[in-house]
Write a protein that holds these residues in place. Structure first.
Motif, PDB file in Angstrom:
ATOM      1  N   ILE B 338       0.539   2.514  -4.911  1.00  0.00           N
ATOM      2  CA  ILE B 338       1.150   3.538  -4.072  1.00  0.00           C
ATOM      3  C   ILE B 338       0.111   4.643  -3.955  1.00  0.00           C
ATOM      4  O   ILE B 338      -0.154   5.362  -4.918  1.00  0.00           O
ATOM      5  N   PRO B 339      -0.552   4.758  -2.788  1.00  0.00           N
ATOM      6  CA  PRO B 339      -1.757   5.591  -2.743  1.00  0.00           C
ATOM      7  C   PRO B 339      -1.441   7.082  -2.704  1.00  0.00           C
ATOM      8  O   PRO B 339      -0.341   7.506  -2.360  1.00  0.00           O
ATOM      9  N   GLU B 340      -2.467   7.809  -3.065  1.00  0.00           N
ATOM     10  CA  GLU B 340      -2.383   9.257  -3.140  1.00  0.00           C
ATOM     11  C   GLU B 340      -2.066   9.858  -1.778  1.00  0.00           C
ATOM     12  O   GLU B 340      -1.234  10.739  -1.646  1.00  0.00           O
ATOM     13  N   ASP B 341      -2.773   9.335  -0.756  1.00  0.00           N
ATOM     14  CA  ASP B 341      -2.619   9.925   0.578  1.00  0.00           C
ATOM     15  C   ASP B 341      -1.937   8.885   1.463  1.00  0.00           C
ATOM     16  O   ASP B 341      -2.551   7.925   1.904  1.00  0.00           O
ATOM     17  N   ARG B 342      -0.672   9.104   1.714  1.00  0.00           N
ATOM     18  CA  ARG B 342       0.062   8.043   2.413  1.00  0.00           C
ATOM     19  C   ARG B 342      -0.363   7.928   3.864  1.00  0.00           C
ATOM     20  O   ARG B 342      -0.222   6.886   4.469  1.00  0.00           O
ATOM     21  N   HIS B 343      -0.892   9.015   4.434  1.00  0.00           N
ATOM     22  CA  HIS B 343      -1.311   8.925   5.830  1.00  0.00           C
ATOM     23  C   HIS B 343      -2.680   8.274   5.959  1.00  0.00           C
ATOM     24  O   HIS B 343      -2.964   7.585   6.915  1.00  0.00           O
ATOM     25  N   LYS B 344      -3.524   8.535   4.972  1.00  0.00           N
ATOM     26  CA  LYS B 344      -4.865   7.981   5.047  1.00  0.00           C
ATOM     27  C   LYS B 344      -4.882   6.512   4.629  1.00  0.00           C
ATOM     28  O   LYS B 344      -5.458   5.675   5.310  1.00  0.00           O
ATOM     29  N   HIS B 345      -4.230   6.214   3.520  1.00  0.00           N
ATOM     30  CA  HIS B 345      -4.319   4.856   2.999  1.00  0.00           C
ATOM     31  C   HIS B 345      -3.040   4.056   3.133  1.00  0.00           C
ATOM     32  O   HIS B 345      -3.067   2.869   3.395  1.00  0.00           O
ATOM     33  N   GLY B 346      -1.936   4.714   2.926  1.00  0.00           N
ATOM     34  CA  GLY B 346      -0.706   3.958   2.728  1.00  0.00           C
ATOM     35  C   GLY B 346      -0.109   3.350   3.972  1.00  0.00           C
ATOM     36  O   GLY B 346       0.549   2.321   3.912  1.00  0.00           O
ATOM     37  N   LEU B 347      -0.334   3.984   5.114  1.00  0.00           N
ATOM     38  CA  LEU B 347       0.365   3.561   6.320  1.00  0.00           C
ATOM     39  C   LEU B 347      -0.573   3.532   7.506  1.00  0.00           C
ATOM     40  O   LEU B 347      -1.545   4.270   7.563  1.00  0.00           O
ATOM     41  N   VAL B 348      -0.243   2.661   8.446  1.00  0.00           N
ATOM     42  CA  VAL B 348      -0.874   2.747   9.758  1.00  0.00           C
ATOM     43  C   VAL B 348       0.150   3.475  10.619  1.00  0.00           C
ATOM     44  O   VAL B 348       1.154   2.909  11.029  1.00  0.00           O
ATOM     45  N   LEU B 349      -0.108   4.749  10.842  1.00  0.00           N
ATOM     46  CA  LEU B 349       0.952   5.605  11.395  1.00  0.00           C
ATOM     47  C   LEU B 349       1.411   5.162  12.776  1.00  0.00           C
ATOM     48  O   LEU B 349       2.554   5.381  13.154  1.00  0.00           O
ATOM     49  N   ASP B 350       0.500   4.554  13.539  1.00  0.00           N
ATOM     50  CA  ASP B 350       0.885   4.175  14.894  1.00  0.00           C
ATOM     51  C   ASP B 350       1.525   2.790  14.952  1.00  0.00           C
ATOM     52  O   ASP B 350       1.914   2.337  16.016  1.00  0.00           O
ATOM     53  N   PHE B 351       1.593   2.128  13.824  1.00  0.00           N
ATOM     54  CA  PHE B 351       2.339   0.875  13.765  1.00  0.00           C
ATOM     55  C   PHE B 351       3.805   1.200  13.535  1.00  0.00           C
ATOM     56  O   PHE B 351       4.142   2.278  13.050  1.00  0.00           O
ATOM     57  N   GLY B 407       9.419  11.766   3.620  1.00  0.00           N
ATOM     58  CA  GLY B 407      10.147  11.134   2.533  1.00  0.00           C
ATOM     59  C   GLY B 407      10.405   9.674   2.815  1.00  0.00           C
ATOM     60  O   GLY B 407      10.234   8.809   1.952  1.00  0.00           O
ATOM     61  N   ASN B 408      10.795   9.393   4.045  1.00  0.00           N
ATOM     62  CA  ASN B 408      11.075   8.005   4.387  1.00  0.00           C
ATOM     63  C   ASN B 408       9.799   7.194   4.504  1.00  0.00           C
ATOM     64  O   ASN B 408       9.802   6.002   4.212  1.00  0.00           O
ATOM     65  N   GLN B 409       8.717   7.841   4.928  1.00  0.00           N
ATOM     66  CA  GLN B 409       7.428   7.141   4.927  1.00  0.00           C
ATOM     67  C   GLN B 409       7.098   6.709   3.502  1.00  0.00           C
ATOM     68  O   GLN B 409       6.707   5.574   3.250  1.00  0.00           O
ATOM     69  N   GLN B 410       7.280   7.629   2.575  1.00  0.00           N
ATOM     70  CA  GLN B 410       6.946   7.330   1.185  1.00  0.00           C
ATOM     71  C   GLN B 410       7.871   6.250   0.648  1.00  0.00           C
ATOM     72  O   GLN B 410       7.451   5.360  -0.070  1.00  0.00           O
ATOM     73  N   LYS B 411       9.134   6.322   1.046  1.00  0.00           N
ATOM     74  CA  LYS B 411      10.092   5.300   0.607  1.00  0.00           C
ATOM     75  C   LYS B 411       9.648   3.929   1.100  1.00  0.00           C
ATOM     76  O   LYS B 411       9.763   2.935   0.381  1.00  0.00           O
ATOM     77  N   LEU B 412       9.139   3.897   2.324  1.00  0.00           N
ATOM     78  CA  LEU B 412       8.681   2.632   2.882  1.00  0.00           C
ATOM     79  C   LEU B 412       7.525   2.068   2.049  1.00  0.00           C
ATOM     80  O   LEU B 412       7.494   0.885   1.728  1.00  0.00           O
ATOM     81  N   ILE B 413       6.596   2.952   1.684  1.00  0.00           N
ATOM     82  CA  ILE B 413       5.465   2.487   0.871  1.00  0.00           C
ATOM     83  C   ILE B 413       5.963   1.982  -0.468  1.00  0.00           C
ATOM     84  O   ILE B 413       5.583   0.903  -0.934  1.00  0.00           O
ATOM     85  N   VAL B 414       6.835   2.755  -1.079  1.00  0.00           N
ATOM     86  CA  VAL B 414       7.354   2.362  -2.391  1.00  0.00           C
ATOM     87  C   VAL B 414       8.071   1.028  -2.270  1.00  0.00           C
ATOM     88  O   VAL B 414       7.861   0.116  -3.076  1.00  0.00           O
ATOM     89  N   ALA B 415       8.869   0.882  -1.223  1.00  0.00           N
ATOM     90  CA  ALA B 415       9.608  -0.362  -1.027  1.00  0.00           C
ATOM     91  C   ALA B 415       8.647  -1.531  -0.897  1.00  0.00           C
ATOM     92  O   ALA B 415       8.803  -2.564  -1.541  1.00  0.00           O
ATOM     93  N   ARG B 416       7.615  -1.329  -0.047  1.00  0.00           N
ATOM     94  CA  ARG B 416       6.662  -2.400   0.197  1.00  0.00           C
ATOM     95  C   ARG B 416       5.936  -2.778  -1.091  1.00  0.00           C
ATOM     96  O   ARG B 416       5.773  -3.949  -1.416  1.00  0.00           O
ATOM     97  N   GLU B 417       5.513  -1.768  -1.843  1.00  0.00           N
ATOM     98  CA  GLU B 417       4.714  -2.036  -3.031  1.00  0.00           C
ATOM     99  C   GLU B 417       5.549  -2.648  -4.142  1.00  0.00           C
ATOM    100  O   GLU B 417       5.084  -3.517  -4.872  1.00  0.00           O
ATOM    101  N   LEU B 418       6.789  -2.182  -4.289  1.00  0.00           N
ATOM    102  CA  LEU B 418       7.598  -2.685  -5.388  1.00  0.00           C
ATOM    103  C   LEU B 418       8.184  -4.043  -5.053  1.00  0.00           C
ATOM    104  O   LEU B 418       8.406  -4.865  -5.933  1.00  0.00           O
ATOM    105  N   ASP B 419       8.421  -4.290  -3.765  1.00  0.00           N
ATOM    106  CA  ASP B 419       9.052  -5.545  -3.386  1.00  0.00           C
ATOM    107  C   ASP B 419       8.111  -6.732  -3.530  1.00  0.00           C
ATOM    108  O   ASP B 419       8.550  -7.877  -3.477  1.00  0.00           O
ATOM    109  N   ARG B 420       6.841  -6.450  -3.686  1.00  0.00           N
ATOM    110  CA  ARG B 420       5.908  -7.563  -3.862  1.00  0.00           C
ATOM    111  C   ARG B 420       5.954  -8.106  -5.277  1.00  0.00           C
ATOM    112  O   ARG B 420       5.177  -8.971  -5.633  1.00  0.00           O
ATOM    113  N   ASP B 421       6.868  -7.550  -6.059  1.00  0.00           N
ATOM    114  CA  ASP B 421       7.068  -8.003  -7.430  1.00  0.00           C
ATOM    115  C   ASP B 421       5.761  -7.983  -8.213  1.00  0.00           C
ATOM    116  O   ASP B 421       5.287  -9.000  -8.712  1.00  0.00           O
TER     117      ASP B 421
END
Lengths: 393, 510, 391
Positions: B338-351, B407-421
């Motif tokens: 779960i990266p430090e900077d969710r805009h830089k690393h965690g998400l492709v904002l335009d996706f 908050g929801n962006q971060q939730k999405l990252i957390v969901a994605r990262e944790l769901d990969r078991d």
């Protein structure tokens, strides 16, 4: 109130391009009125009729003009999706054109039936090689693609001029010699149908390219990787996508598209030759306009290319009304200029197309409202802590 | 009672959205007045109106008992209103003195009269105990010092009403304490302070009164002394918030992530950002790396996850050496980040949401067939995450992530990262910039991972977070681990000393 | 909501325009025949009538109608004849430089009712080859070229008249006059080594030679000789001309369209002289001492007059030389001080009388006895002129 308009992005893009076109045409009408008010309206109608003015022959003209700019437009648009501004389409186009002509003249050993195909493939390879250089420099040394591709434009131009003089030069006319008959794109009876010689199966090759690019970008994991890289290179790295590979491949494909465009134009049998002049291929730069107007979407680029060509034919025809054809260049320029504002149009349109979703949940969640408020404040320039400040769930 | 600022019945509308709805806000002379609320509550909008960046649709403003119209920041300046922004607007290669007088230079025959300015700056600095060196370069001084420069800028232009926009977000505990002292010093001298925050501890510590906003509405103004933190947070969020996270007893297992003698150089210099660091994270524990920002924790994580080259050392997952593996291979080996900077690393904002949901897994056979994406499977998966992790967005799986709230962006990252078991979750400042509700949610998710026996490596700058959820704390200072602490046995103050580098624990003493 | 309304208006206007054009498209156009009965009826021509009828047409070559060169020269001929005889006329600009684009322009002109189409330049050779059979009732006048299918097998149909010029004579006049005027350090700056330009250059050298002998110069006349490789006004061309002037060149014969503009700028800066080409360029710059003219407008005028007189010389190709005033110097606009009208008339008479043998490009090749590609201006047999060929 949750609309699942998957195409909503596309619709706003389309509307904004339409607005740009409308603005451009309006300016064109004003120019016509100012320069010759008497004939302005019939001439304007003639511009709009464009390729439809002259029956099948006019359509053939539209297709002929559209082919190279659609290809370079695809090239620019494709690279743009990967976050690269391929301003080098001009050089790739010229390299492709030269190699196509070279093979078309010199490689008489190739079986006649596939001579044109070999020449086109050669054009693609030449364009790809030319495109790969900025891609490699960017991927491995982080050199800006814009700078390297501009340089490659000039290197390509001078190299082609030199190579023409050394190999396929018609010194009487200071241009390339005509290609062998077997290297001219097959007409498949279309010359009879359209009653002119400059149509060929080229347009089908363009359509295949458009569809192929559409599929690559929108349906495949490869396209997903490219777009992810283009949209956020750091995030792609984070996700384990090989971003160097993506960048290079993207430029290779973009270059191949431009190169193919060059091959298609100069093998079309229209009696067009590369002149040995210190002049960059203008089709490469038209491609930028087409990509802009087409919102970098393959289908959009296809339509934009046809539309620009349609206007060009219309602009040619208004000579019947005592207008100089340069007017059409002005109109096209204004359309492109407005196309640059397309993002603005897009913002305005999307504001009205989408209504904010308001959830009156117990936990008080209003994401759309907040994002709207953020957007508004961003435009006002006050909210400088977007994405860093306290955000709401 | 004398009010220096009176904003009466302010209503501000953006499009068809009411950012502020009949809000009244009054600041007394010589007080620290906290403005409390979650993002989107309207704090920033209200202050922007006071600072002249927006005009209110309805309502009136009185400054020092006189009705005024504030049309732009210049009007605000002439009314002696100053603002310290959350992100400092300083020029890095200027000296402190130059930064302070920038825009307010007194000029004599085209030459800046620096001596006079210097005198005034030094005088102000001493009077308010700011202790700054006017000739230091901005790039050389700490974030806390930079903030003081911003404060001095306001004082230099004789501001009487000072707005502090989330001033503590970037500071260490010690620096926060210093700032509190300075603020008290300022009000003693007759200045009035508006303190924007959502940190209840700080409001408790420094503010006299507190106005709470929620969803653009005025909730109330309370005396800080007589109101409990719980009451204030309930006013802010609209429901009760639990401050303590329930954790099962620790049952640590095998070491999942092992780091041995890791050394990482800075990108453009020879300095070691991470210097010979070794540690292990076991299954069923949350290991927290605490430290002040910029002490090598980002590089440490980048090195472990493969985003930055490692000079020396090894990284192992469950005994397997993954040091030289690609990012993708590491992820397949069970590492989530779960990266430090969710805009830089965690998400492709335009996706859109679904595209982001499969950022590391799109190539798996469940999402693709011969290179073609299975759109239905992806959408299905995204819907599953949305449901399971309660991710809210305007258009569900088709939402463009840029349009989602943080908050929801971060939730999405957390969901994605944790769901990969994953076997190991590396979470870097996972609650940065989030409000209480979201923070609580993410903490619960991390603790749930731990309770399932997974290993969690948490990197955090927030002391509360460190103390609340970790099982073990490693303190990083200048690229080295200087403390291995048990959160149950130490105090926040002690931890702060480790972080500031003034204390080292046994075994880490050089 | 204000913005929404504004946007709606824009979109609506756009839709209306489109609907308007669609209507115009679908309405069957009134079937109206152009008034002149001679107007050729082409199956290829769409039945829609043109807005106006233009009997005389000119298709521009590379460059615009006011290129102060070929297009303009030919256009002046069309204009002069049309105005005198009250005939409608018009020029057309091709959309690009390709055979089909030229052919499309011809088609457009035919559609507008053209009876005679003037095509200035050899680039029209291939398009006219197609057009002359496609539009058998339209007459074509091609300047500096003759129709062929791209293989240089000249096929001139009965409705096509091909005009060449004896450029070597025009060049000769320029070279002769300038040496007679008293200049001995000359330059020749051609555009590209196309036959017409080459003939100008060779004639220029021979003219200088002839004058040098006539006045009995002891030191040879020096001629710097180059082809710049383009027909454009570029900084490079200007720089090259400037350096020649700096090295002592007194006059440059600028023989390549807009290259002349670059040379004139250089001459203005250096205070030196330029010889213009194709048309009378004296108005363009004070530095233009004279111009080596092809009588484009006169030849076009004559061709049009012949057509209306009913004796259009279709199917033929001519090389217009001094005998029919095909080439000349514009003496009335020249800035000579020593070279007089009498001198001019004398030399012109000699050329007309064929008293002087002026070699054209193929003559020089023949004389040199080398493959054509290897022949340069240095191969011209001269004794009082030193030609320095610069590549």
């Amino acid at each position: 109130m949750r609309t699942k308009l998957f195409q909503y992005e596309g619709i706003t893009s389309f509307l904004s391009s339409l607005s740009a076109i409308a603005a451009g045409l309006l300016v064109g009408l004003i120019i016509l009125l100012v320069s010759n008010s008497q004939d302005a309206f019939p001439a304007f109608v003639m511009i709009l009729k464009g390729g439809f003015e002259d029956g099948s022959r006019g359509l053939a003209q539209v297709i002929y003009f559209a082919i190279p700019i659609i290809m370079t437009g695809l090239s620019v648009g494709f690279a743009f999706k990967t976050g690269l501004f391929n301003i080098g389409a001009s050089g790739q186009f010229k390299m492709g054109a030269f190699v196509a002509i070279y093979i078309g003249i010199k490689w008489s050993f190739v079986p006649e039936e596939i001579h044109w195909l070999v020449a086109l493939l050669g054009a693609m390879v030449a364009g790809a090689v030319w495109g790969s250089v900025p891609g490699i420099l960017n991927a491995f040394f982080n050199v800006n693609v814009v700078i390297t591709s501009i340089m490659m434009n000039y290197i390509g131009m001078y190299l082609v001029n030199m190579a023409i003089v050394k190999t396929v030069y018609d010194s009487l006319k200071n241009q390339t010699k005509p290609v062998l008959k077997s290297a001219v794109l097959p007409k498949a009876g279309m010359d009879k149908l359209f009653n002119t010689s400059n149509v060929s199966i080229g347009i089908f090759i363009v359509i295949i390219a458009v569809i192929a690019i559409y599929i690559i970008l929108h349906k495949t994991t490869f396209g997903y990787e490219l777009k992810a890289c283009g949209s956020n290179r750091e995030a792609s790295r984070y996700a384990g996508i090989n971003e160097k590979k993506s960048i290079i491949l993207s430029m290779v494909i973009a270059g191949a598209l431009s190169g193919l465009g060059g091959g298609l134009l100069y093998l079309s049998g229209s009696g067009k030759y590369i002149h040995v002049l210190d002049e960059l291929a203008p089709e490469g730069f038209s491609g930028i306009s087409v990509a802009l107007l087409g919102m970098s979407h393959p289908i959009g680029i296809f339509l934009a290319g046809l539309f620009i060509a349609h206007l060009e034919v219309g602009g040619f025809n208004i000579q019947l009304y005592n207008f100089v054809p340069e007017i059409i260049d002005m109109i096209i320029s204004v359309i492109i200029y407005c196309g640059a504002f397309a993002l603005l149009f897009k913002q305005i349109i999307s504001r009205f197309v989408t209504k904010p979703v308001i959830d009156t949940d117990t936990s008080g969640i209003e994401p759309a409202m907040i994002s709207q408020a953020n957007d508004t404040s961003d435009m006002g320039g006050a909210e400088d802590k977007r994405g860093h400040g306290e955000d709401k769930i | 009672m004398e009010y220096v600022v009176e904003m009466n019945n302010i209503t501000k509308i953006f499009g068809n959205f009411k950012a502020l709805d009949d809000v009244t806000f009054k600041v007394r002379k010589g007080e620290v007045h906290a403005l409390l609320g979650e993002n989107g509550a309207g704090k920033s909008t209200l202050m922007s109106i006071l600072f002249g960046l927006y005009q209110a649709e309805k309502g009136s403003i009185r400054i020092n008992e006189k009705p005024v119209k504030i049309n732009n920041p210049n009007d605000a300046s002439s009314l002696k209103i100053g603002m310290v922004h959350q992100h400092f607007k300083l020029v890095h290669n200027f000296t402190v003195l130059e930064s302070i007088i920038l825009g307010r230079e007194t000029v004599k025959m085209g030459v800046i009269k620096k001596d006079e300015a210097r005198k005034k700056v030094i005088e102000l600095s001493e009077r308010y105990k700011l202790r700054i060196d006017p000739d230091a370069y901005i790039s050389d001084i700490t974030v806390g010092m930079q903030q003081r420069v911003e404060i001095l800028k306001m004082l230099y232009s004789d501001s009487e009403i000072l707005i502090f926009d989330e001033p503590t977000a970037v500071l260490t505990p010690q620096e926060i304490e210093e700032l509190m002292k300075i603020m008290k010093e300022l009000v003693k001298e007759g200045k009035s302070i508006i303190f924007i925050s959502h940190k209840l501890n700080e409001i408790k510590a420094v503010a006299d009164r507190c106005t709470v906003l929620r969803k653009g509405k005025y909730i109330g103004t309370v005396d800080v002394e007589t109101t409990s933190k719980e009451q204030m947070s309930e006013m802010m969020v609209g429901r009760k918030i639990s401050f303590n996270i329930e954790k099962k007893d620790i049952k640590t297992g095998e070491a999942v992530l092992e780091v041995e003698n890791l050394t990482i150089k800075a990108k453009n210099s020879k300095k070691n950002m991470v210097n010979n660091v070794s540690f292990a994270v076991k299954g069923g524990e949350i290991l927290c790396i605490a430290g002040i920002d910029g002490n090598g924790q980002s590089e440490l994580v980048y090195g472990i996850t493969g985003l930055m080259p490692i000079q020396e050392g090894r990284v192992l997952i469950k005994g397997k050496d993954i040091t030289r593996e690609s990012v993708r291979k590491k992820s397949l080996d069970g590492m989530s980040h779960i990266p430090e900077d969710r805009h830089k690393h965690g998400l492709v904002l335009d996706f859109n949401l679904q595209q982001n949901a499969v950022l590391q897994t799109y190539f798996e056979p469940r999402f693709q067939n011969k290179g073609f994406i299975k759109f239905n499977a992806v959408a299905e998966y995204a819907r599953k995450l949305i449901k399971q992790y309660d991710i809210r967005s305007p258009r569900d799986e088709d939402s463009i992530v840029r349009n989602m709230s943080g908050g929801n962006q971060q939730k999405l990252i957390v969901a994605r990262e944790l769901d990969r078991d994953p076997d190991i979750v590396i979470a870097v400042q996972p609650t940065r910039g989030l409000d209480i509700g979201a923070t609580e949610y993410i903490h619960k998710q991390l603790v749930a991972q731990r309770d399932q026996g997974k290993a969690v490596l948490l990197v955090s700058l927030e002391l509360d977070e460190v103390m609340d959820i970790s099982d073990r704390i490693l303190v990083i200072y200048e690229g080295e681990i200087v403390g291995d602490l048990n959160p149950k046995e130490i105090t926040v103050e002690e931890l702060g000393l480790y972080m500031a580098g003034s204390k080292r624990s046994g075994g880490y003493e050089n | 909501m204000k913005l929404w309304r504004r946007l709606a208006v824009v979109v609506l206007v756009f839709l209306m325009i489109f609907a308007f054009s669609a209507c115009a498209k679908n309405e069957p156009a009134p079937q109206e025949e152009p008034e002149t009965p001679e107007t050729p009826e082409e199956p290829e021509t769409p039945e829609e009538p043109a807005a106006n009828v233009f009997e005389l047409a000119l298709i521009t070559d590379v460059g615009t109608i006011d290129d102060k060169s070929f297009n303009q020269g030919a256009w002046e001929g069309v204009e002069a004849y049309a105005k005198e005889n009250n005939i409608t006329y018009k020029y057309y600009q091709p959309a690009e430089q390709s055979d089909t684009a030229y052919l499309d322009s011809i088609a457009l002109a035919v559609k507008a009712g053209a009876k005679v189409i003037v095509c200035p330049g050899f680039l029209f050779e291939v398009p006219i080859h197609t057009a002359q059979t496609m539009y058998p009732d339209v007459k074509f006048v091609i300047l500096d070229g003759a129709p062929h299918a791209g293989d240089y097998n000249i096929e001139i149909a009965d409705n096509t008249y091909s005009i060449f010029y004896a450029e070597e004579e025009a060049g000769f006049l320029a070279g002769y006059s300038i040496v007679k005027e008293g200049y001995t350090k000359l330059g020749f700056m051609g555009g590209m080594a196309v036959p017409a330009v080459v003939r100008f250059g060779y004639g220029f050298v021979q003219g200088a030679e002839y004058a040098a002998h006539e006045i009995g110069l002891t030191d040879p006349v020096q001629v710097k000789y180059t082809y710049v490789g383009n027909f454009n006004a570029t900084p490079e061309n200007q720089a090259k001309a400037s350096s020649w002037y700096n090295e002592g060149t007194e006059v440059i014969f600028a023989c390549g369209g807009a290259v002349g503009n670059s040379v004139m700028k250089a001459a203005e800066a250096a205070g030196t002289k330029v010889i213009g080409v194709d048309v009378d360029q004296s108005a363009e710059s004070e530095t233009v001492i004279t111009s080596s003219m092809k009588n484009l407008s006169k030849s076009v005028y004559d061709a049009l007059a012949a057509y209306y007189a009913g004796n259009f010389p279709g199917g033929t190709s001519v090389s217009l030389d001094a005998t029919v005033e095909g080439v000349q110097l514009p003496m009335e606009n020249s800035r000579f001080e020593n070279f007089t009208q009498a001198d001019y008339d004398a030399i012109y008479a000699k050329i007309v009388a064929k008293e002087i043998e002026i070699m054209n490009d193929s003559d020089v090749v023949e004389d040199a006895g080398k493959p054509a590609e290897e022949v340069t201006a240095a191969d011209i047999p001269v004794s009082k002129v030193e030609v320095e060929v610069i590549n």
